[in-house]
Motif scaffolding. Structure first.
Motif, mmCIF file in Angstrom:
data_model
loop_
_atom_site.group_PDB
_atom_site.id
_atom_site.type_symbol
_atom_site.label_atom_id
_atom_site.label_comp_id
_atom_site.label_asym_id
_atom_site.label_seq_id
_atom_site.Cartn_x
_atom_site.Cartn_y
_atom_site.Cartn_z
ATOM 1 N N MET A 178 -8.406 3.780 7.938
ATOM 2 C CA MET A 178 -7.353 3.945 6.921
ATOM 3 C C MET A 178 -7.945 3.638 5.545
ATOM 4 O O MET A 178 -8.476 2.546 5.344
ATOM 5 C CB MET A 178 -6.203 2.960 7.213
ATOM 6 C CG MET A 178 -5.072 2.991 6.216
ATOM 7 S SD MET A 178 -3.796 1.780 6.695
ATOM 8 C CE MET A 178 -2.478 2.235 5.630
ATOM 9 N N LYS A 179 -7.836 4.617 4.658
ATOM 10 C CA LYS A 179 -8.301 4.404 3.276
ATOM 11 C C LYS A 179 -7.115 3.922 2.446
ATOM 12 O O LYS A 179 -6.012 4.462 2.571
ATOM 13 C CB LYS A 179 -8.807 5.712 2.678
ATOM 14 C CG LYS A 179 -10.108 6.191 3.259
ATOM 15 C CD LYS A 179 -11.211 6.120 2.197
ATOM 16 C CE LYS A 179 -12.567 6.538 2.731
ATOM 17 N NZ LYS A 179 -13.014 5.798 3.921
ATOM 18 N N ILE A 180 -7.349 2.936 1.592
ATOM 19 C CA ILE A 180 -6.265 2.443 0.739
ATOM 20 C C ILE A 180 -6.304 3.223 -0.578
ATOM 21 O O ILE A 180 -7.258 3.109 -1.341
ATOM 22 C CB ILE A 180 -6.428 0.924 0.451
ATOM 23 C CG1 ILE A 180 -6.550 0.121 1.759
ATOM 24 C CG2 ILE A 180 -5.284 0.411 -0.424
ATOM 25 C CD1 ILE A 180 -5.343 0.147 2.654
ATOM 26 N N LEU A 227 -7.677 -6.634 3.398
ATOM 27 C CA LEU A 227 -7.202 -5.345 3.909
ATOM 28 C C LEU A 227 -6.878 -4.397 2.762
ATOM 29 O O LEU A 227 -7.188 -3.207 2.815
ATOM 30 C CB LEU A 227 -5.944 -5.539 4.765
ATOM 31 C CG LEU A 227 -6.139 -6.169 6.142
ATOM 32 C CD1 LEU A 227 -4.779 -6.521 6.750
ATOM 33 C CD2 LEU A 227 -6.890 -5.228 7.082
ATOM 34 N N LEU A 228 -6.232 -4.947 1.733
ATOM 35 C CA LEU A 228 -5.773 -4.093 0.637
ATOM 36 C C LEU A 228 -6.806 -3.978 -0.488
ATOM 37 O O LEU A 228 -6.563 -3.337 -1.499
ATOM 38 C CB LEU A 228 -4.434 -4.614 0.105
ATOM 39 C CG LEU A 228 -3.318 -4.618 1.168
ATOM 40 C CD1 LEU A 228 -2.017 -5.156 0.606
ATOM 41 C CD2 LEU A 228 -3.105 -3.217 1.727
ATOM 42 N N LEU A 239 3.880 -1.961 -0.609
ATOM 43 C CA LEU A 239 3.920 -0.570 -0.160
ATOM 44 C C LEU A 239 2.515 0.017 -0.288
ATOM 45 O O LEU A 239 1.917 -0.001 -1.373
ATOM 46 C CB LEU A 239 4.920 0.242 -0.994
ATOM 47 C CG LEU A 239 5.069 1.707 -0.586
ATOM 48 C CD1 LEU A 239 5.516 1.861 0.858
ATOM 49 C CD2 LEU A 239 6.071 2.411 -1.515
ATOM 50 N N VAL A 240 1.985 0.501 0.828
ATOM 51 C CA VAL A 240 0.602 0.975 0.873
ATOM 52 C C VAL A 240 0.609 2.491 1.075
ATOM 53 O O VAL A 240 1.271 2.996 1.992
ATOM 54 C CB VAL A 240 -0.162 0.275 2.029
ATOM 55 C CG1 VAL A 240 -1.609 0.745 2.076
ATOM 56 C CG2 VAL A 240 -0.095 -1.241 1.865
ATOM 57 N N TYR A 278 -6.524 0.611 13.143
ATOM 58 C CA TYR A 278 -5.459 0.348 14.115
ATOM 59 C C TYR A 278 -4.088 0.489 13.445
ATOM 60 O O TYR A 278 -3.172 1.108 13.999
ATOM 61 C CB TYR A 278 -5.647 -1.061 14.693
ATOM 62 C CG TYR A 278 -4.586 -1.448 15.694
ATOM 63 C CD1 TYR A 278 -4.509 -0.826 16.938
ATOM 64 C CD2 TYR A 278 -3.641 -2.438 15.396
ATOM 65 C CE1 TYR A 278 -3.525 -1.176 17.855
ATOM 66 C CE2 TYR A 278 -2.662 -2.798 16.309
ATOM 67 C CZ TYR A 278 -2.611 -2.160 17.542
ATOM 68 O OH TYR A 278 -1.639 -2.507 18.445
ATOM 69 N N ILE A 279 -3.959 -0.045 12.237
ATOM 70 C CA ILE A 279 -2.679 0.045 11.517
ATOM 71 C C ILE A 279 -2.330 1.508 11.245
ATOM 72 O O ILE A 279 -1.194 1.940 11.426
ATOM 73 C CB ILE A 279 -2.721 -0.790 10.211
ATOM 74 C CG1 ILE A 279 -2.849 -2.279 10.536
ATOM 75 C CG2 ILE A 279 -1.487 -0.522 9.349
ATOM 76 C CD1 ILE A 279 -3.092 -3.199 9.350
ATOM 77 N N LYS A 280 -3.342 2.272 10.873
ATOM 78 C CA LYS A 280 -3.108 3.707 10.620
ATOM 79 C C LYS A 280 -2.593 4.389 11.887
ATOM 80 O O LYS A 280 -1.624 5.150 11.866
ATOM 81 C CB LYS A 280 -4.410 4.368 10.154
ATOM 82 C CG LYS A 280 -4.237 5.816 9.796
ATOM 83 C CD LYS A 280 -5.516 6.412 9.301
ATOM 84 C CE LYS A 280 -5.327 7.889 9.025
ATOM 85 N NZ LYS A 280 -6.592 8.526 8.645
#
Ligand code: GDP
Length: 196
Positions: A1-3, A43-44, A66-67, A190-192
């Motif tokens: 996941m790319k931020i 993470l962010l 909000l991401v 994993y979050i993605k």
């Protein structure tokens, strides 16, 4: 996941005033000082988005980040504060539990455990409570830096043993280091995957 983007949408003292449940969310809980703010910042990819602190402020708030305009990362109050009056602790824990019970958009709660110390009774009690209330959760062992690898592995094994007593299926367990960024990209992936 790319931020791509992150914004702090709101900080609330109760679930009642939190953003509407229109987007999937993941939440982060754990004992005070477990490394929650450091993990959220890692993470962010922001230095001071979640405030790293040792002492509790006067108010404990529920922060919604909000991401990528797509998913909420929720920073929930820590539990198990040592130097806080019993009544205050109960109030904060109620706020936390009320939140966890009222978010149908919650994909998983990441329960953070300090890999440098043995699993604590309060962490196991939270897992049991979430299980009883059908709240989906995953476990993150924090501070699993390279230099603490042996001790982290030992506590990981102890945790697995304790979980096996309570659970037929094991929750996902991640080992991370916010300082070394160990496991951070895997956790983002994993979050993605779970918030798609
Ligand atoms: P919080 O109270 O759960 O938000 O925890 P913080 O993020 O404020 O961190 C608490 C303490 O643990 C601070 O002294 C951090 O520097 C330390 N800490 C956080 N993450 C790590 C890590 O990955 N490795 C190590 N060795 N220490 C960490």
């Amino acid at each position: 996941m790319k931020i791509h983007s992150v914004s702090l949408v709101s900080s609330n003292p109760s679930y009642k005033t939190c953003p509407q449940e229109t987007k999937p969310e993941v939440a982060f809980i754990g004992r005070s000082n477990v490394g929650k703010s450091s993990l959220i910042n890692a993470l962010l990819q922001r230095k001071q988005l979640a405030r790293v602190s040792k002492m509790p402020g006067k108010t404990q708030l529920i922060h919604h980040f909000l991401v990528n305009n797509q998913v909420y990362f929720v920073d929930l109050p820590g539990y198990g504060w040592a130097q806080v009056a019993h009544a205050t602790k109960l109030k904060w824990e109620k706020m936390l539990r009320d939140y966890l019970l009222h978010r149908p958009n919650m994909v998983t709660v990441f329960l953070l455990i300090d890999a440098k110390i043995p699993p604590q009774a309060i962490d196991l009690a939270y897992m049991r409570w979430m299980g009883e209330h059908h709240i989906p959760f995953s476990i993150i062992l924090t501070k699993a830096d390279k230099k603490h690898k042996t001790v982290a592995q030992k506590h990981h094994t102890a945790l697995m043993h304790s979980l096996q007593q309570d659970w037929a299926t094991m929750p996902p367990i991640f080992m991370i280091s916010a300082h070394n960024r160990l496991g951070i990209e895997q956790l983002l992936d994993y979050i993605k995957l779970i918030t798609k």
